[in-house]
Scaffold this motif. Structure first.
Motif, PDB file in Angstrom:
ATOM      1  N   ILE A 231       0.829  -1.206   0.000  1.00 32.84           N
ATOM      2  CA  ILE A 231       0.000   0.000   0.000  1.00 32.84           C
ATOM      3  C   ILE A 231       0.865   1.258   0.000  1.00 32.84           C
ATOM      4  CG2 ILE A 231      -1.770   1.293   1.232  1.00 32.84           C
ATOM      5  CD1 ILE A 231      -2.774  -1.320   2.397  1.00 32.84           C
ATOM      6  N   THR A 232       1.753   1.360   0.995  1.00 32.25           N
ATOM      7  CA  THR A 232       2.517   2.599   1.150  1.00 32.25           C
ATOM      8  C   THR A 232       3.482   2.824  -0.008  1.00 32.25           C
ATOM      9  OG1 THR A 232       2.380   2.387   3.553  1.00 32.25           O
ATOM     10  CG2 THR A 232       4.028   3.903   2.686  1.00 32.25           C
ATOM     11  N   TRP A 233       4.333   1.854  -0.281  1.00 30.25           N
ATOM     12  CA  TRP A 233       5.366   2.065  -1.279  1.00 30.25           C
ATOM     13  C   TRP A 233       4.823   2.268  -2.690  1.00 30.25           C
ATOM     14  CZ3 TRP A 233       9.850   3.984  -1.663  1.00 30.25           C
ATOM     15  CH2 TRP A 233      10.629   3.766  -2.798  1.00 30.25           C
ATOM     16  N   PRO A 234       3.835   1.489  -3.169  1.00 30.69           N
ATOM     17  CA  PRO A 234       3.307   1.771  -4.510  1.00 30.69           C
ATOM     18  C   PRO A 234       2.740   3.174  -4.653  1.00 30.69           C
ATOM     19  CG  PRO A 234       2.618  -0.411  -3.783  1.00 30.69           C
ATOM     20  CD  PRO A 234       3.246   0.249  -2.598  1.00 30.69           C
ATOM     21  N   ASN A 235       2.097   3.703  -3.601  1.00 30.90           N
ATOM     22  CA  ASN A 235       1.543   5.049  -3.669  1.00 30.90           C
ATOM     23  C   ASN A 235       2.598   6.131  -3.445  1.00 30.90           C
ATOM     24  OD1 ASN A 235      -1.650   4.909  -3.745  1.00 30.90           O
ATOM     25  ND2 ASN A 235      -0.954   3.251  -2.418  1.00 30.90           N
ATOM     26  N   LEU A 236       3.748   5.739  -2.908  1.00 29.76           N
ATOM     27  CA  LEU A 236       4.816   6.703  -2.620  1.00 29.76           C
ATOM     28  C   LEU A 236       5.903   6.680  -3.688  1.00 29.76           C
ATOM     29  CD1 LEU A 236       5.434   8.692  -0.250  1.00 29.76           C
ATOM     30  CD2 LEU A 236       6.878   6.902   0.726  1.00 29.76           C
ATOM     31  N   ARG A 237       5.792   5.763  -4.632  1.00 35.52           N
ATOM     32  CA  ARG A 237       6.878   5.559  -5.593  1.00 35.52           C
ATOM     33  C   ARG A 237       7.126   6.793  -6.452  1.00 35.52           C
ATOM     34  NH1 ARG A 237       5.975   0.409  -8.993  1.00 35.52           N
ATOM     35  NH2 ARG A 237       6.093  -0.462  -6.889  1.00 35.52           N
ATOM     36  N   SER A 238       6.074   7.472  -6.896  1.00 34.35           N
ATOM     37  CA  SER A 238       6.265   8.651  -7.751  1.00 34.35           C
ATOM     38  C   SER A 238       6.985   9.769  -6.991  1.00 34.35           C
ATOM     39  CB  SER A 238       4.912   9.153  -8.265  1.00 34.35           C
ATOM     40  OG  SER A 238       4.050   9.487  -7.187  1.00 34.35           O
ATOM     41  N   VAL A 239       6.613   9.989  -5.731  1.00 31.64           N
ATOM     42  CA  VAL A 239       7.292  11.005  -4.918  1.00 31.64           C
ATOM     43  C   VAL A 239       8.745  10.604  -4.676  1.00 31.64           C
ATOM     44  CG1 VAL A 239       7.297  12.197  -2.691  1.00 31.64           C
ATOM     45  CG2 VAL A 239       5.134  11.678  -3.820  1.00 31.64           C
ATOM     46  N   ALA A 240       8.969   9.335  -4.416  1.00 28.08           N
ATOM     47  CA  ALA A 240      10.327   8.859  -4.152  1.00 28.08           C
ATOM     48  C   ALA A 240      11.218   9.023  -5.382  1.00 28.08           C
ATOM     49  CB  ALA A 240      10.291   7.403  -3.710  1.00 28.08           C
ATOM     50  N   SER A 241      10.673   8.751  -6.578  1.00 26.85           N
ATOM     51  CA  SER A 241      11.492   8.876  -7.788  1.00 26.85           C
ATOM     52  C   SER A 241      11.884  10.327  -8.034  1.00 26.85           C
ATOM     53  CB  SER A 241      10.724   8.319  -8.985  1.00 26.85           C
ATOM     54  OG  SER A 241       9.511   9.034  -9.186  1.00 26.85           O
ATOM     55  N   VAL A 242      10.952  11.261  -7.839  1.00 31.62           N
ATOM     56  CA  VAL A 242      11.278  12.681  -7.995  1.00 31.62           C
ATOM     57  C   VAL A 242      12.312  13.102  -6.953  1.00 31.62           C
ATOM     58  CG1 VAL A 242      10.357  15.024  -7.842  1.00 31.62           C
ATOM     59  CG2 VAL A 242       9.057  13.243  -9.013  1.00 31.62           C
ATOM     60  N   LEU A 243      12.144  12.629  -5.732  1.00 27.30           N
ATOM     61  CA  LEU A 243      13.068  12.979  -4.652  1.00 27.30           C
ATOM     62  C   LEU A 243      14.473  12.463  -4.945  1.00 27.30           C
ATOM     63  CD1 LEU A 243      13.570  14.146  -1.846  1.00 27.30           C
ATOM     64  CD2 LEU A 243      12.767  11.983  -0.881  1.00 27.30           C
ATOM     65  N   LEU A 244      14.582  11.249  -5.445  1.00 29.04           N
ATOM     66  CA  LEU A 244      15.898  10.688  -5.749  1.00 29.04           C
ATOM     67  C   LEU A 244      16.565  11.442  -6.892  1.00 29.04           C
ATOM     68  CD1 LEU A 244      15.120   6.876  -5.437  1.00 29.04           C
ATOM     69  CD2 LEU A 244      16.450   8.278  -3.867  1.00 29.04           C
ATOM     70  N   MET A 245      15.784  11.815  -7.905  1.00 26.96           N
ATOM     71  CA  MET A 245      16.364  12.578  -9.004  1.00 26.96           C
ATOM     72  C   MET A 245      16.885  13.930  -8.529  1.00 26.96           C
ATOM     73  SD  MET A 245      14.684  14.224 -12.418  1.00 26.96           S
ATOM     74  CE  MET A 245      14.094  15.560 -11.389  1.00 26.96           C
ATOM     75  N   LEU A 246      16.064  14.646  -7.756  1.00 27.58           N
ATOM     76  CA  LEU A 246      16.505  15.934  -7.226  1.00 27.58           C
ATOM     77  C   LEU A 246      17.717  15.762  -6.311  1.00 27.58           C
ATOM     78  CD1 LEU A 246      13.074  17.614  -6.372  1.00 27.58           C
ATOM     79  CD2 LEU A 246      14.569  18.107  -8.314  1.00 27.58           C
ATOM     80  N   GLY A 247      17.715  14.694  -5.535  1.00 34.90           N
ATOM     81  CA  GLY A 247      18.836  14.445  -4.640  1.00 34.90           C
ATOM     82  C   GLY A 247      20.143  14.250  -5.386  1.00 34.90           C
ATOM     83  N   VAL A 248      20.105  13.495  -6.469  1.00 38.07           N
ATOM     84  CA  VAL A 248      21.324  13.281  -7.252  1.00 38.07           C
ATOM     85  C   VAL A 248      21.798  14.589  -7.874  1.00 38.07           C
ATOM     86  CG1 VAL A 248      22.243  12.155  -9.307  1.00 38.07           C
ATOM     87  CG2 VAL A 248      20.856  10.849  -7.693  1.00 38.07           C
ATOM     88  N   VAL A 249      20.861  15.345  -8.473  1.00 37.89           N
ATOM     89  CA  VAL A 249      21.238  16.604  -9.128  1.00 37.89           C
ATOM     90  C   VAL A 249      21.818  17.589  -8.118  1.00 37.89           C
ATOM     91  CG1 VAL A 249      20.334  18.597 -10.374  1.00 37.89           C
ATOM     92  CG2 VAL A 249      19.573  16.293 -10.979  1.00 37.89           C
ATOM     93  N   TYR A 250      21.238  17.654  -6.914  1.00 37.55           N
ATOM     94  CA  TYR A 250      21.745  18.580  -5.897  1.00 37.55           C
ATOM     95  C   TYR A 250      23.068  18.105  -5.308  1.00 37.55           C
ATOM     96  CZ  TYR A 250      17.173  20.916  -5.920  1.00 37.55           C
ATOM     97  OH  TYR A 250      16.052  21.596  -6.281  1.00 37.55           O
TER      98      TYR A 250
END
Length: 318
Positions: A231-250
């Motif tokens: 439940i949690t991870w499938p609904n959080l996956r889109s936020v997590a992917s954006v967060l990881l991308m921003l994290g790498v760029v920063y």
């Protein structure tokens, strides 16, 4: 003699100048949209487009301190890129950049996710603690670096005093003076700074998950780890992917923290592509080589963004 057919009022509306009027209305709406977007586009070109193009041109020229006096920057093509890539420090800087980025992102995301799940539970002073957690993120990076430098000082730092007072270590640890420990210390400080950003975004994503999903999952036996997995991870996956991308760029371009803590030392143990670009440009005044290194950083970030966008599009299509 036949009488010409007459049009009713509704027919006259459909066959009259209505379509042309609607077409003009659509063109006016499109023009209005363009006018609203135009200032932002001009600002993007002026603040981002021009510096990128200028940096690219500098990387293809012999741009040095002499250029400021003579106004001449001879064209050298890819020589600056060849010079920085063949440098012995380039491979070490690449490895340090990868270790710094991966170590920071993994622990920032893991700790941030654990804290976000913890704060999702309602308890007294939960809002106050979340607000206090934002302090490391709100402080200027140079202030955070100076504070942590005093904490990690080998002889008088509070961390070594605490560890030796508790008899956890027999002698002070050279956190910022040892080539084998300095990079770990710098990664630890960057994790401390980045955790609040991860907590904020992940907590917002968790708040958007409907409680009805968890209630329905409990009926099917999805509790604890199973609830998180299904439940949690499938609904959080889109936020997590954006967060990881921003994290790498920063993270890949972090400069302030490393300069404030170690300056790239000791023995180049904490040199990254960002610090190498800074030193080539503002210490050695070889601006062409510094621009080449910064363009390599931009290319790495751009490639990561492309892979992220392709992965996101594939997930949407599926």
């Amino acid at each position: 003699m036949t009488q010409a057919p007459t049009l009713t009022r509704d027919e006259a509306r459909t066959t009259g100048p209505g379509p042309a009027r609607r077409s003009r209305g659509r063109r006016g709406e499109e023009l209005t949209k363009i006018l609203f977007v135009l200032p932002a586009a001009v600002a993007m070109i002026a603040l981002f487009g021009y510096p990128v193009v200028k940096n690219l041109l500098m990387s293809l020229q012999d741009y040095s301190l002499k250029t400021f006096f003579t106004g001449q920057a001879p064209w050298v093509g890819l020589r600056n890129y060849s010079t920085v890539v063949r440098d012995n420090l380039f491979s070490q800087a690449m490895v340090n950049t990868a270790l710094f980025t991966i170590g920071s992102i993994v622990f920032q995301f893991g700790i941030g996710l654990a804290l976000a799940l913890f704060f999702r539970r309602r308890f007294p002073l939960g809002g106050v603690l979340r607000a206090l957690l934002l302090l490391p993120w709100l402080l200027p990076l140079i202030v955070s670096s100076a504070t942590w430098r005093s904490i990690l000082e080998q002889d008088s730092g509070i961390l070594n005093r605490t560890l030796t007072g508790l008899h956890l270590v027999s002698e002070p640890v050279p956190w910022l003076n040892s080539p084998s420990v300095a990079l770990i210390a710098v990664i630890g400080v960057n994790i401390w700074i980045g955790v609040p950003f991860n907590v904020t975004l992940l907590y917002s994503g968790l708040a958007e998950i409907p409680e009805e999903l968890y209630e329905a999952g409990q009926l099917d036996g999805a509790m604890g780890w199973r609830a998180f997995r299904y439940i949690t991870w499938p609904n959080l996956r889109s936020v997590a992917s954006v967060l990881l991308m921003l994290g790498v760029v920063y993270t890949i371009k972090v400069l302030d923290i490393i300069l404030g803590l170690t300056g790239g030392g000791p023995a180049n143990a904490t040199q990254t592509l960002a610090t190498q670009s800074y030193e080539r440009s503002f210490v050695d005044f070889r601006f062409g080589e510094g621009a080449a290194l910064s363009n390599i950083l931009i290319a790495i970030s751009f490639l990561f963004a492309i892979f992220y966008l392709r992965g996101t599009r594939r997930a949407v299509d599926e």
